[in-house]
Scaffold this active site. Sequence first.
Site, PDB file in Angstrom:
ATOM      1  CD  GLU A 118      -3.021  -1.011   0.156  1.00  0.00           C
ATOM      2  OE1 GLU A 118      -2.993  -0.032  -0.614  1.00  0.00           O
ATOM      3  OE2 GLU A 118      -3.868  -1.908   0.073  1.00  0.00           O
ATOM      4  CG  HIS A 121      -0.730   0.333  -4.005  1.00  0.00           C
ATOM      5  ND1 HIS A 121      -1.828  -0.379  -3.576  1.00  0.00           N
ATOM      6  CD2 HIS A 121       0.079  -0.581  -4.611  1.00  0.00           C
ATOM      7  CE1 HIS A 121      -1.692  -1.644  -3.896  1.00  0.00           C
ATOM      8  NE2 HIS A 121      -0.538  -1.784  -4.518  1.00  0.00           N
ATOM      9  CE1 TYR A 125      -2.501   5.481  -7.273  1.00  0.00           C
ATOM     10  CE2 TYR A 125      -2.513   5.740  -4.901  1.00  0.00           C
ATOM     11  CZ  TYR A 125      -2.883   5.037  -6.027  1.00  0.00           C
ATOM     12  OH  TYR A 125      -3.619   3.896  -5.918  1.00  0.00           O
ATOM     13  CD  GLU A 185      -7.106  -3.190  -0.037  1.00  0.00           C
ATOM     14  OE1 GLU A 185      -6.826  -2.775  -1.172  1.00  0.00           O
ATOM     15  OE2 GLU A 185      -6.285  -3.218   0.896  1.00  0.00           O
ATOM     16  CD  GLU A 219      -5.409  -1.641  -3.424  1.00  0.00           C
ATOM     17  OE1 GLU A 219      -5.465  -2.364  -2.420  1.00  0.00           O
ATOM     18  OE2 GLU A 219      -4.934  -0.499  -3.389  1.00  0.00           O
ATOM     19  CG  HIS A 222      -3.747  -5.909  -0.677  1.00  0.00           C
ATOM     20  ND1 HIS A 222      -3.264  -4.621  -0.754  1.00  0.00           N
ATOM     21  CD2 HIS A 222      -2.696  -6.718  -0.959  1.00  0.00           C
ATOM     22  CE1 HIS A 222      -1.981  -4.648  -1.089  1.00  0.00           C
ATOM     23  NE2 HIS A 222      -1.621  -5.916  -1.225  1.00  0.00           N
TER      24      HIS A 222
END
Length: 345
Positions: A118, A121, A125, A185, A219, A222
């Site tokens: 995470e 992730h 961005y 998720e 995701e 997860h």
Amino acid sequence: MAKLMKATVLEPKHPNKATALFNGEASGILHWDNVAYPHFYDLRKTIRGLFWTANEVNMVADTKQFASLSNEERTAFLKIIGLLATLDGPQTDIASKIAAYSTDPSVKSILATIADQESEHNHSYTYVLASVTNYDNQIASFNEGRTDEVLLERNKRIAAVYNEFAENPTIETVLKAMVYSALLEGLFFYSGFAFFYNLARNQKMVGTSTMISYINRDELHHGRFISELFRATLAENPEYNNEQFIEWVYDEFRHSVEQETKWSRYVLAGIDGIDLDDMEGYVKYRANKMLRMLGLSEIYEGYEKNPMKWIRAYTDNFNGTKSDFFEQKSRQYTKTSDLNGFDDL
């Protein structure tokens, strides 16, 4: 209400196999052939196999293309990146917080991997925005979660549930945090994912889309683990498997679908290629799917199948292992050794 106690790090007098997921006893020694839930090992193996890093994605083409997007596409791009950052940032923390109270070392191990992914992730961005726009736009995009009224309303219950668990850790609040983690998720990201996949099918921003597809695959897995953890925790604490709590879950799913639909109609309006009615149906389809994973019944009749058939190429064909970056020939990109591939411009 059963208060959760933080798990001890090492307690040799306790058994290696945890006696409970929460408020149990365990030595802290993790022996994967002697765990309470052996199938967690397979889930861990799958999640560990998903490793990737953002700066392996070549963003050269996206850097050149961003300015040629329509005003609506650029606005949606920045707002959706802001949304994804708002959701993924807390996911690192909530995974760590749940791990801190779990007395099962296998759960701690898996959640540590999830927290790390995470975090990547969220880094991705920043990486995407640094590739395509200036610093002021980056700041504005990451402030969306703090300033956009639609987004603030959308995320209000997420914040309430997560903060309640952080401030008052109990069996009930951790179960509720798992429900919202599963929603994040498996539901809240998907209008954003659809936007980037729609760009990619029109040969726009393919590097960003490919990175999003890796986030999407993470995701999904997860969400599967969190759903399994929820079901196991509920089975160990059957007093919470009651009509009142289950109805709370259904209410939160209904509310989340309403908010996701409202958000998609707000952020995707004017985007060529996305039918907003189909998008609403897709959100309901995802909600039914997540409810089944949690062991509950579907609540949206007629939405058992994906109404956005074109998106299947991006979301429905993920297997259980990480493929090589070069396998996806329709959205192929190359690794670069320098940040964002700027030396290739």
